[in-house]
Write an enzyme that holds these catalytic residues in place. Sequence first.
Site, short mmCIF file in Angstrom:
data_model
loop_
_atom_site.label_atom_id
_atom_site.label_comp_id
_atom_site.label_asym_id
_atom_site.label_seq_id
_atom_site.Cartn_x
_atom_site.Cartn_y
_atom_site.Cartn_z
CD GLU A 46 -2.96 -0.81 -0.11
OE1 GLU A 46 -3.07 0.33 -0.57
OE2 GLU A 46 -3.53 -1.80 -0.60
CB CYS A 236 -14.48 3.37 -13.62
SG CYS A 236 -15.44 4.88 -13.47
CB CYS A 243 -18.91 3.60 -20.39
SG CYS A 243 -18.30 4.99 -19.42
CB CYS A 246 -18.39 -0.42 -17.28
SG CYS A 246 -18.60 -0.21 -15.51
CB CYS A 252 -23.01 3.89 -14.47
SG CYS A 252 -21.89 5.29 -14.24
S1 SF4 Z 1 -20.27 3.00 -16.80
FE1 SF4 Z 1 -19.91 4.36 -15.05
S2 SF4 Z 1 -18.71 3.10 -13.61
FE2 SF4 Z 1 -18.61 2.11 -15.60
S3 SF4 Z 1 -16.74 2.90 -16.57
FE3 SF4 Z 1 -18.45 4.21 -17.25
S4 SF4 Z 1 -18.47 5.91 -15.79
FE4 SF4 Z 1 -17.27 4.25 -14.87
#
Ligand code: SF4
Length: 345
Positions: A46, A236, A243, A246, A252
């Site tokens: 960390e 993200c 996105c 994702c 989201c």
């Molecule tokens: S959908 Fe939302 S959480 Fe997913 S990568 Fe795009 S901005 Fe980020």
Amino acid sequence: MDVMGVPERSRTARVRLRLAAWWEANARDLPWRFGRATPWGILVSEVMSQQTQMSRVVPYWTAWMERWPDAAALAAAPKSDVIGAWGRLGYPRRALRLQECARVVAGACGDELPRTYDALVALPGVGDYTASAVMSFAYGERIAVVDTNIRRVLSRVFAGEESRGGAASAAERALAAAVLPGDDGSDGAGSDDDDDVPRDVSRDSGDVPHDVSRDGSRIPSVMWNQSVMELGALVCTAKNPLCGHCPVRDDCAFLAAGRPGLGERRTRPRQRFRGTDRQVRGIVLDALRGLPAASEQSAGRASVLERATVETLWKDHAQLDRCVASLDEDGLIEILPGGAIRLPR
Ligand code: SF4
């Protein structure tokens, strides 16, 4: 959507489920993960990762832990070896702070890393983030971990806003606490009726990890913290979130709102690196690291950079001297009579 700033439970449950499945399939196999490192090793990872990408940290962490596997070993190491082993991880004062921490753990704590947040945060160089990360990742305690990646993901998914950097706000900390799963099988904070939870929330039920309930309530908080952080590192990202790939895109709020203010930051843009004092300090330290380490000096090889050699490192001698003085003030080098320098012993 949300009541009093608390995310709707059904959405939170879906996000948990999908992130847990994504984590199981996509988590990077870093050497300090999955129960392979001691609490001390996790703390070292960390500290090393605070200003440096985790993928770059791996070779440094591996060599470091082979050489100094516990706090006692690091506490006894020559400072020059510690600074040398820090290599190009950047912000080398962290190396000295880590050794100070090791000395306290090896001495006052009997070479056992403390198990409470308050004791951890009292150690040299250990702040709120590192203490929380160790409590979660090393000890599996239920605690919200709030780093840049986690703030960005939670702010985008649940608040529909860009996280603009700077210090974590009270609202960001409250959101992190509100969506943290309960490790006792409860939903953590922000619950409402079970009836809100859909029974089939996964696109493909085969994706659901074996230790995750279908309503997302039994996702361990440690898995939640790690998966949110990993999503922020891999998908993200700050400037170019993927996105389309994702796992939580359907839930989201930021994506639904058209990604307003994507990439905007509250803090000033990063200072250029070329020509800065940071670059000059790095050049001086690199030159010293190229000399034999303290453990090799019995062979009679030089460990000192003479003034004439120091002057060849950077043309602007006023800036060079300023940087040499600041490295000395930080305890990262020693200035000898005549202007020669060396790593501290
Ligand atoms: S959908 Fe939302 S959480 Fe997913 S990568 Fe795009 S901005 Fe980020």
